[in-house]
Design an enzyme around this catalytic site. Sequence first.
Site, PDB file in Angstrom:
ATOM      1  N   HIS A  59       0.829  -1.219   0.000  1.00 27.66           N
ATOM      2  CA  HIS A  59       0.000   0.000   0.000  1.00 27.66           C
ATOM      3  C   HIS A  59       0.859   1.265   0.000  1.00 27.66           C
ATOM      4  O   HIS A  59       0.505   2.286   0.602  1.00 27.66           O
ATOM      5  CB  HIS A  59      -0.954   0.015   1.198  1.00 27.66           C
ATOM      6  CG  HIS A  59      -1.930  -1.108   1.210  1.00 27.66           C
ATOM      7  ND1 HIS A  59      -3.092  -1.105   0.457  1.00 27.66           N
ATOM      8  CD2 HIS A  59      -1.919  -2.296   1.870  1.00 27.66           C
ATOM      9  CE1 HIS A  59      -3.756  -2.226   0.658  1.00 27.66           C
ATOM     10  NE2 HIS A  59      -3.057  -2.968   1.509  1.00 27.66           N
ATOM     11  N   ASN A 132     -10.217  -3.231   1.724  1.00 31.61           N
ATOM     12  CA  ASN A 132      -9.857  -3.100   0.311  1.00 31.61           C
ATOM     13  C   ASN A 132     -11.097  -2.789  -0.515  1.00 31.61           C
ATOM     14  O   ASN A 132     -12.212  -2.707   0.013  1.00 31.61           O
ATOM     15  CB  ASN A 132      -9.221  -4.401  -0.200  1.00 31.61           C
ATOM     16  CG  ASN A 132      -7.792  -4.599   0.274  1.00 31.61           C
ATOM     17  OD1 ASN A 132      -7.045  -3.646   0.448  1.00 31.61           O
ATOM     18  ND2 ASN A 132      -7.413  -5.847   0.490  1.00 31.61           N
ATOM     19  N   TYR A 342       0.142  -4.456  11.295  1.00 26.21           N
ATOM     20  CA  TYR A 342      -0.051  -3.080  10.844  1.00 26.21           C
ATOM     21  C   TYR A 342       0.584  -2.088  11.817  1.00 26.21           C
ATOM     22  O   TYR A 342       1.330  -1.194  11.423  1.00 26.21           O
ATOM     23  CB  TYR A 342      -1.537  -2.777  10.671  1.00 26.21           C
ATOM     24  CG  TYR A 342      -2.080  -3.163   9.324  1.00 26.21           C
ATOM     25  CD1 TYR A 342      -2.028  -4.486   8.883  1.00 26.21           C
ATOM     26  CD2 TYR A 342      -2.649  -2.217   8.490  1.00 26.21           C
ATOM     27  CE1 TYR A 342      -2.528  -4.848   7.649  1.00 26.21           C
ATOM     28  CE2 TYR A 342      -3.148  -2.567   7.248  1.00 26.21           C
ATOM     29  CZ  TYR A 342      -3.090  -3.884   6.825  1.00 26.21           C
ATOM     30  OH  TYR A 342      -3.581  -4.227   5.595  1.00 26.21           O
TER      31      TYR A 342
END
Length: 490
Positions: A59, A132, A342
Amino acid sequence: MTKPTPTARVLTTESGAPVADNQNSSTAGVGGPIVLQDQHLLEKLARFNRERIPERVVHARGSGAYGHFEVTDDVTGFTGADFLSAVGKRTELFIRFSTVADNLGGPDAARDPRGFAVKFYTEEGNYDLVGNNTPVFFIKDPLKFPDFIHSQKRDPFTGKQEPDNVWDFWAHAPEATHQVTWLMGDRGIPASYRHMNGYGSHTYRWTNAEGASFFVKYHFKTNQGIRCLSAEQGAELSGTDPNSHQTDLLQSIERGVYPSWTLYVQLMPEAEAADYRFNPFDLTKVWPHKDYPLRRVGRMVLDRNPDNVFAEVEQSAFSPNNFVPGIGPSPDKMLQGRLFAYADAHRYRLGVNHTQLPVNAPRATTANNYGRDGLMATNGYDRHAKNYEPNSYGGPVQSDRPLAAPLAVDGHVGTHAAPAHSKDDDFFQAGELYRLMSEDEKERLIANIAGGLSQVGREDVIEKNLAHFHAADPEYGSRVEAKVRELRED
């Protein structure tokens, strides 16, 4: 010497001292070498060398905007989340759209899933919903995620993306067939970020005020309508305007055409999960709407562009472990892995204090904890406040209010495969998706798959992938196989 006008601000060094000359370095005489004492020059060059931070591993290429979410329908029977507690309630938010596999300088119009990450600045803390533009993903276990991404990124020897690597991984991951069908279909290249849906993708868990729990999937439906690019259009746009999606989002908001999405959810009572016909926590599958219809929740509107893309988009940090009371995780294995990965990625890229950056800090409340020090620590702490808990000096204390109801588990710790359900094969939903397509859509899907698969050097890798498409639907497999053979004979 140029004197500043009465209204101009004086240029200073980072320590606040006025800069006398920003055009000429300090030298030993006219035409002589630069002297080490030129603090302004050294500071500028040193800062310039450090202007960039490590890009996201995935990303990396993204765009962002601010906006708000407004509740339009009552969902208090399903969740105690305060920002969803009343029709008409508004919550400020920030969203980041992105491609997945390419680097920071990659084109926006690539064939790639799009990240769709929303940060709700709620009164009970920030809630990050990280998803997404597809409701499914390629794999179902986070242990395979680094390998998957390595196969899609640049090869360490050739320095470029290799069809052999891409398709070899998919050959060994039959569960990817559903997402491959999505990616290679018409929705694989959105025309813009405004013209695509967003999905939480994972299964999450809502808990209401009475303690009853529901598993939930999020669907953001674009109010601009779905628009996509063909493979030819995407390739042309990538060459002529690599920043196409960034430009579209920026300009639409600047001219007052504010993009919006309607949020719907699917809700599964917790007791129904164990006996559902397939594993409801499998990220490679969708829940059929006939089983769990969409229920409208509210409307998201984007109405303000960031003032500084680096500070607010590049440094924005989303983590699916940022929950608020009434919302929590499910046993979705991919989600469980991302709860750690993350946040850890942001600690690496931005530092342990990245949550204090303005784009990441709470806005409707304040963060009260005992975290201190580390790189880029601020002074935003109470004077003389203690850094341990419990204490006798009025420091923050626990709420005794769980985010969600306890989730029952049993069995022995070990590397278990996911629990088996009656319809847990890797291909049937890919086949259902194929059969929903029009003939024109099927033709484009076949061409897109065959265009990549035909470039693979090993026949056994091609055969393994063809077997997946045959298993999804006999016609699907036969047409892909015929097109691949045709392209390889040319």
